[in-house]
Scaffold this motif. Structure first.
Motif, mmCIF file in Angstrom:
data_model
loop_
_atom_site.group_PDB
_atom_site.id
_atom_site.type_symbol
_atom_site.label_atom_id
_atom_site.label_comp_id
_atom_site.label_asym_id
_atom_site.label_seq_id
_atom_site.Cartn_x
_atom_site.Cartn_y
_atom_site.Cartn_z
ATOM 1 N N VAL A 78 -29.679 -25.274 72.407
ATOM 2 C CA VAL A 78 -30.552 -25.519 73.824
ATOM 3 C C VAL A 78 -30.821 -24.033 74.292
ATOM 4 C CG1 VAL A 78 -30.895 -26.489 76.675
ATOM 5 C CG2 VAL A 78 -29.982 -27.847 74.806
ATOM 6 N N GLY A 79 -30.721 -23.717 74.326
ATOM 7 C CA GLY A 79 -31.518 -21.312 74.011
ATOM 8 C C GLY A 79 -30.361 -21.485 73.090
ATOM 9 N N HIS A 80 -30.383 -20.048 73.876
ATOM 10 C CA HIS A 80 -28.826 -19.372 72.824
ATOM 11 C C HIS A 80 -27.775 -19.794 73.620
ATOM 12 C CE1 HIS A 80 -28.263 -16.155 75.831
ATOM 13 N NE2 HIS A 80 -27.624 -15.838 75.039
ATOM 14 N N LYS A 81 -27.159 -20.160 74.143
ATOM 15 C CA LYS A 81 -25.992 -20.156 75.165
ATOM 16 C C LYS A 81 -25.420 -21.552 74.959
ATOM 17 C CE LYS A 81 -25.465 -18.171 78.053
ATOM 18 N NZ LYS A 81 -25.399 -17.689 79.952
ATOM 19 N N THR A 85 -24.341 -38.458 74.507
ATOM 20 C CA THR A 85 -25.060 -37.312 74.096
ATOM 21 C C THR A 85 -23.894 -36.183 74.691
ATOM 22 O OG1 THR A 85 -27.184 -37.922 74.930
ATOM 23 C CG2 THR A 85 -26.586 -35.079 75.204
ATOM 24 N N HIS A 86 -23.283 -35.227 73.848
ATOM 25 C CA HIS A 86 -22.272 -34.678 75.074
ATOM 26 C C HIS A 86 -23.128 -32.610 75.323
ATOM 27 C CE1 HIS A 86 -19.288 -37.094 73.589
ATOM 28 N NE2 HIS A 86 -20.162 -37.304 73.252
ATOM 29 N N LEU A 87 -22.619 -31.846 76.012
ATOM 30 C CA LEU A 87 -23.329 -30.619 76.011
ATOM 31 C C LEU A 87 -22.051 -30.040 75.738
ATOM 32 C CD1 LEU A 87 -25.564 -29.225 76.244
ATOM 33 C CD2 LEU A 87 -25.190 -29.270 78.716
ATOM 34 N N LEU A 88 -22.125 -28.272 74.998
ATOM 35 C CA LEU A 88 -20.905 -27.799 74.636
ATOM 36 C C LEU A 88 -21.405 -26.055 74.981
ATOM 37 C CD1 LEU A 88 -20.154 -29.833 72.717
ATOM 38 C CD2 LEU A 88 -19.303 -28.378 70.874
ATOM 39 N N ASP A 89 -20.354 -25.935 75.566
ATOM 40 C CA ASP A 89 -21.387 -24.507 75.839
ATOM 41 C C ASP A 89 -20.874 -23.482 74.704
ATOM 42 O OD1 ASP A 89 -22.199 -24.368 78.954
ATOM 43 O OD2 ASP A 89 -19.908 -25.174 79.714
ATOM 44 N N CYS A 90 -21.909 -23.162 73.863
ATOM 45 C CA CYS A 90 -21.304 -22.470 72.797
ATOM 46 C C CYS A 90 -22.587 -21.986 71.351
ATOM 47 C CB CYS A 90 -20.772 -22.750 72.189
ATOM 48 S SG CYS A 90 -20.496 -24.486 70.733
ATOM 49 N N ASN A 91 -22.937 -20.943 71.589
ATOM 50 C CA ASN A 91 -24.214 -21.473 69.873
ATOM 51 C C ASN A 91 -24.330 -22.605 69.355
ATOM 52 O OD1 ASN A 91 -25.523 -20.218 67.871
ATOM 53 N ND2 ASN A 91 -26.197 -19.194 69.437
ATOM 54 N N TRP A 92 -25.587 -22.842 68.436
ATOM 55 C CA TRP A 92 -25.253 -23.735 68.339
ATOM 56 C C TRP A 92 -24.908 -23.467 66.340
ATOM 57 C CZ3 TRP A 92 -28.537 -23.733 63.355
ATOM 58 C CH2 TRP A 92 -29.081 -23.091 62.866
ATOM 59 N N LYS A 93 -24.807 -22.726 66.351
ATOM 60 C CA LYS A 93 -24.429 -21.947 65.111
ATOM 61 C C LYS A 93 -22.745 -21.708 65.048
ATOM 62 C CE LYS A 93 -26.788 -17.566 64.734
ATOM 63 N NZ LYS A 93 -26.959 -17.728 65.931
ATOM 64 N N THR A 94 -22.763 -21.780 65.931
ATOM 65 C CA THR A 94 -20.535 -21.998 66.688
ATOM 66 C C THR A 94 -20.543 -22.950 66.105
ATOM 67 O OG1 THR A 94 -20.972 -20.005 68.034
ATOM 68 C CG2 THR A 94 -18.962 -21.425 68.373
ATOM 69 N N TYR A 95 -21.126 -24.311 66.599
ATOM 70 C CA TYR A 95 -20.488 -25.605 66.717
ATOM 71 C C TYR A 95 -21.045 -25.715 64.738
ATOM 72 C CZ TYR A 95 -20.012 -30.058 67.154
ATOM 73 O OH TYR A 95 -19.025 -31.694 66.400
ATOM 74 N N VAL A 96 -21.969 -25.432 64.441
ATOM 75 C CA VAL A 96 -22.081 -25.867 63.035
ATOM 76 C C VAL A 96 -21.071 -25.687 61.954
ATOM 77 C CG1 VAL A 96 -23.965 -26.093 61.608
ATOM 78 C CG2 VAL A 96 -25.252 -26.514 63.244
ATOM 79 N N GLU A 97 -20.909 -24.283 62.844
ATOM 80 C CA GLU A 97 -19.957 -23.733 61.310
ATOM 81 C C GLU A 97 -18.396 -24.888 61.862
ATOM 82 O OE1 GLU A 97 -19.690 -19.336 61.706
ATOM 83 O OE2 GLU A 97 -22.049 -19.502 61.424
ATOM 84 N N ASN A 98 -18.102 -25.048 62.358
ATOM 85 C CA ASN A 98 -16.954 -25.543 63.078
ATOM 86 C C ASN A 98 -17.311 -27.344 61.772
ATOM 87 O OD1 ASN A 98 -13.857 -26.705 64.483
ATOM 88 N ND2 ASN A 98 -16.468 -28.082 64.262
#
Length: 344
Positions: A269-272, A183-196
């Motif tokens: 995980v929420g919006h953030k 598991t890895h936790l990122l401080d970004c909105n899920w859409k930001t990562y998906v688009e990457n």
């Protein structure tokens, strides 16, 4: 100059606005309209091999539990007791005694969801235990992968997976079992990562180790239905990756390695924040090769860095919209359209 025979140029779509990625009001709507109404990857069948085995998880804020009954059937429920919303489990997985028992007040449920006993509840003229079974969740299995559906307005999973099935052709996954979870936790909105994840445009600039393994000039992204296929031929048979990455709306990546595969769930995980849940599947659950782990860790660290920097820039309030490459970012454009359509 006569340009009558010149090929028509594709348009460069305008990106979704920055507010999509920073405004917390979007999250409740996405949770219901996107995640509840689409299949969510949960685990692999091998994670619950025997009767009474169970596994708990959280899907876009929905606590769920799956359990294999004494009849061998696999069922899913909201991990919420009907009494006062207590959890039915404490750990991530385990084997029960034939019941799912609320950890708060001890109500016990049959493995088909029926309430067996409301412990020491007392006599009540207006309480019928038959009305208080667990809330069920839809469940489907595709190539050994277990998907849960929170809502009732769900797409046809086999039809949705057809483009990936066609690309995989006769690939045999029957001997694959869980080899590792990470598991890895990122401080970004899920859409930001998906688009990457949905474009290979950034690979030469951001992923030198991956770029050294594949022929980047032949990196191709295809959108077929609600599936995105990435094809990038490996430079040698010894490469870690097999050259195929699949992605299924709204948040599931399927990364094919030269020995096994890794399912990547991009969990909001929420919006953030975004949690990346990696499930490595290997032949008979053998240890994941060190080279695979090293490559995965390197690429993930690079993606984490850039996704978090992009999110910081989105939060800064300077950038609103940009333009998408018609050559490299067609899948990003498709994703943004699917999000917009879901939120109408």
């Amino acid at each position: 100059m006569d340009t009558s025979d010149a090929p028509a140029k594709a348009s460069a779509p305008v990106t979704a606005p920055a507010i999509w990625y920073v405004d917390p009001q979007y999250w409740p709507a996405e949770r219901q309209s996107i995640f509840a109404n689409n299949w969510q990857f949960l685990t692999h069948e091998s994670a619950v091999p025997n009767p009474r085995d169970w596994r708990a998880d959280t899907l876009a804020g929905f606590p769920v539990v799956i359990v294999r009954g004494d009849d061998g059937g696999l069922r899913a429920f909201h991990n919420v007791c009907r009494h006062r919303a207590g959890p039915l489990t404490r750990e991530d997985s385990g084997t029960c005694d034939g019941y799912l028992t609320c950890q708060y007040h001890g109500w016990r449920y049959m493995l088909d969801g029926r309430l067996r006993a409301a412990r020491d509840f007392g006599a009540a003229s207006d309480f019928d235990p038959r009305d208080y079974g667990l809330f069920p969740i839809n469940l489907q299995i595709w190539r050994g992968l277990v998907f849960a559906g929170i809502g009732d307005n769900l797409p046809d999973l086999p039809a949705q997976m057809a483009p990936l099935d066609d690309r995989l052709k006769d690939a045999d996954w029957s001997n694959l079992k869980v080899g590792l979870r990470r598991t890895h936790l990122l401080d970004c909105n899920w859409k930001t990562y998906v688009e990457n994840y949905l474009e290979g445009y950034h690979v030469p600039a951001m992923h030198p180790s991956l770029d050294a393994e594949i022929i980047s000039e032949q990196y191709r992204v295809t959108v077929d239905g609600h599936v995105v296929l990435h094809d990038a031929p490996p430079k040698s048979p010894e490469a870690v990756y097999d050259g195929l990455w699949g992605w299924v709306w709204p948040n599931i990546g399927i990364n094919v390695y030269n020995r096994g595969l890794m399912i990547e769930r991009m969990s909001p995980v929420g919006h953030k924040q975004t949690q990346l849940d990696y499930l490595y599947l290997t032949p008979d659950g053998e240890a994941v090769p060190d080279a695979t782990i090293a490559m995965s860790d390197q690429v993930t660290a690079e993606d984490k860095w850039i996704a978090e920097r992009v999110q910081q820039n989105l939060d800064a309030g300077v950038y609103d919209t940009g333009r998408l490459s018609p050559k490299h970012e067609t899948a990003v454009a498709a994703f943004q359209k699917w999000v917009a359509d879901s939120l109408k």
